[in-house]
Each structure stands twice: as structure tokens, then as C-alpha cells.
Motif scaffolding. Structure first.
Motif, PDB file in Angstrom:
ATOM      1  N   THR A  19       0.863  -1.205  -0.069  1.00  0.00           N
ATOM      2  CA  THR A  19      -0.126   0.089   0.092  1.00  0.00           C
ATOM      3  C   THR A  19       0.709   1.248   0.031  1.00  0.00           C
ATOM      4  O   THR A  19       1.477   1.564   0.919  1.00  0.00           O
ATOM      5  CB  THR A  19      -0.769  -0.088   1.267  1.00  0.00           C
ATOM      6  OG1 THR A  19      -1.659  -1.197   1.260  1.00  0.00           O
ATOM      7  CG2 THR A  19      -1.908   1.017   1.135  1.00  0.00           C
ATOM      8  N   ARG A  38       0.796   4.346   2.737  1.00  0.00           N
ATOM      9  CA  ARG A  38       1.330   3.942   4.053  1.00  0.00           C
ATOM     10  C   ARG A  38       2.585   4.325   4.349  1.00  0.00           C
ATOM     11  O   ARG A  38       3.241   4.196   5.411  1.00  0.00           O
ATOM     12  CB  ARG A  38       0.906   2.641   4.304  1.00  0.00           C
ATOM     13  CG  ARG A  38      -0.464   2.284   4.256  1.00  0.00           C
ATOM     14  CD  ARG A  38      -0.743   0.906   4.702  1.00  0.00           C
ATOM     15  NE  ARG A  38      -2.175   0.608   5.022  1.00  0.00           N
ATOM     16  CZ  ARG A  38      -2.719  -0.755   5.254  1.00  0.00           C
ATOM     17  NH1 ARG A  38      -1.792  -1.839   5.438  1.00  0.00           N
ATOM     18  NH2 ARG A  38      -3.898  -0.772   5.294  1.00  0.00           N
ATOM     19  N   TYR A  39       3.437   4.604   3.351  1.00  0.00           N
ATOM     20  CA  TYR A  39       5.134   4.887   3.404  1.00  0.00           C
ATOM     21  C   TYR A  39       5.578   6.008   3.019  1.00  0.00           C
ATOM     22  O   TYR A  39       4.942   6.468   1.854  1.00  0.00           O
ATOM     23  CB  TYR A  39       5.680   3.579   3.327  1.00  0.00           C
ATOM     24  CG  TYR A  39       5.495   3.012   1.818  1.00  0.00           C
ATOM     25  CD1 TYR A  39       4.680   2.052   1.604  1.00  0.00           C
ATOM     26  CD2 TYR A  39       6.295   3.598   0.762  1.00  0.00           C
ATOM     27  CE1 TYR A  39       4.581   1.454   0.459  1.00  0.00           C
ATOM     28  CE2 TYR A  39       6.365   3.218  -0.474  1.00  0.00           C
ATOM     29  CZ  TYR A  39       5.083   1.854  -0.641  1.00  0.00           C
ATOM     30  OH  TYR A  39       5.118   1.406  -1.813  1.00  0.00           O
TER      31      TYR A  39
END
Length: 125
Positions: free
Chosen positions: A28, A31-32
Motif C-alpha cells: 500500500t 502508508r509509507y
């Protein structure tokens, strides 16, 4: 697992512009954090810019502040680096990195666990 592919490098005259793109696949994306680093021959890979997962927070090296802009499109899993007013000293291979572990130092290579293959940027004087 995250795969990163950079594009957009090339040869440009001093004062010109380029836009680098990094497309991610895998986990995903939103998310980072993502970052851009660069490396010249014989030099260490150095931090250029980073952006949080949401895109709200951005960070720049002093040498590019005011000239480069980082952004991301989470729907397209893409991070961009708009480079304006390029200088010969910006010549390097530019790498995008993914920092999938929260809280890692985004201005350090050690904060990133995935890297792209790099794209060459050459600025002529």
C-alpha cells in the motif's frame, strides 16, 4: 515487497528543468514515505528530498530548497520530483527510495528499505 521504477532523467542545459517520476508497485503506497537521493561518481549517495505517506510533510536538502519540488499521487502510486533552475552540480544518478518502516530517518539512506534502479540527470554548463 515494493518495486520502484524511475524515469524522466536526461540531458539539460543549466537553468533548465526536468521532472523525475517514480512508480511503485506492491504494498500500500500511501502508508509509507518516499524519498529521492542522488549519487555522483566517487561520492556518497546523498539526500535530496522526501515526502510523507499522506503528502502533507515534505523535506529538502539545503542545496535544492527553492528549486526542487516533491509531490506524490497515491492513486497512481507515483512520486514526482520537479527540478527547476538546474545547475551543473545537480548532475548525478537520481534514485527513489521507499521507507516502509514508520519512524525511520528520512534524510538518511538507512531509512529506506527499497530502491529503484536510478535515472541519470546531466546538466551542462
Amino acid at each position: 515487497q515494493v518495486q520502484l521504477v524511475e524515469s524522466g532523467g536526461g540531458l539539460v542545459q543549466a537553468g533548465g528543468s526536468l521532472r523525475l517520476s517514480c512508480v511503485a508497485s506492491g504494498r500500500t503506497f500511501s502508508r509509507y514515505a518516499m524519498g529521492w537521493f542522488r549519487q555522483s561518481p566517487g561520492q556518497e549517495r546523498e539526500f535530496v528530498s522526501a515526502i510523507s505517506g499522506s503528502g502533507v510533510l515534505t523535506y529538502y536538502a539545503d542545496s535544492v530548497k527553492g528549486r526542487f519540488t516533491i509531490s506524490r499521487d497515491n492513486a497512481k502510486k507515483t512520486v514526482l520530483l520537479q527540478m527547476n533552475s538546474l545547475k551543473p552540480e545537480d548532475t548525478a544518478v537520481y534514485y527513489c527510495g521507499a521507507a516502509t518502516v514508520a519512524g525511520t530517518p528520512l534524510k538518511s539512506r538507512s531509512g529506506y528499505d527499497y530502491w529503484g534502479q536510478g535515472t541519470q540527470v546531466t546538466v551542462s554548463s
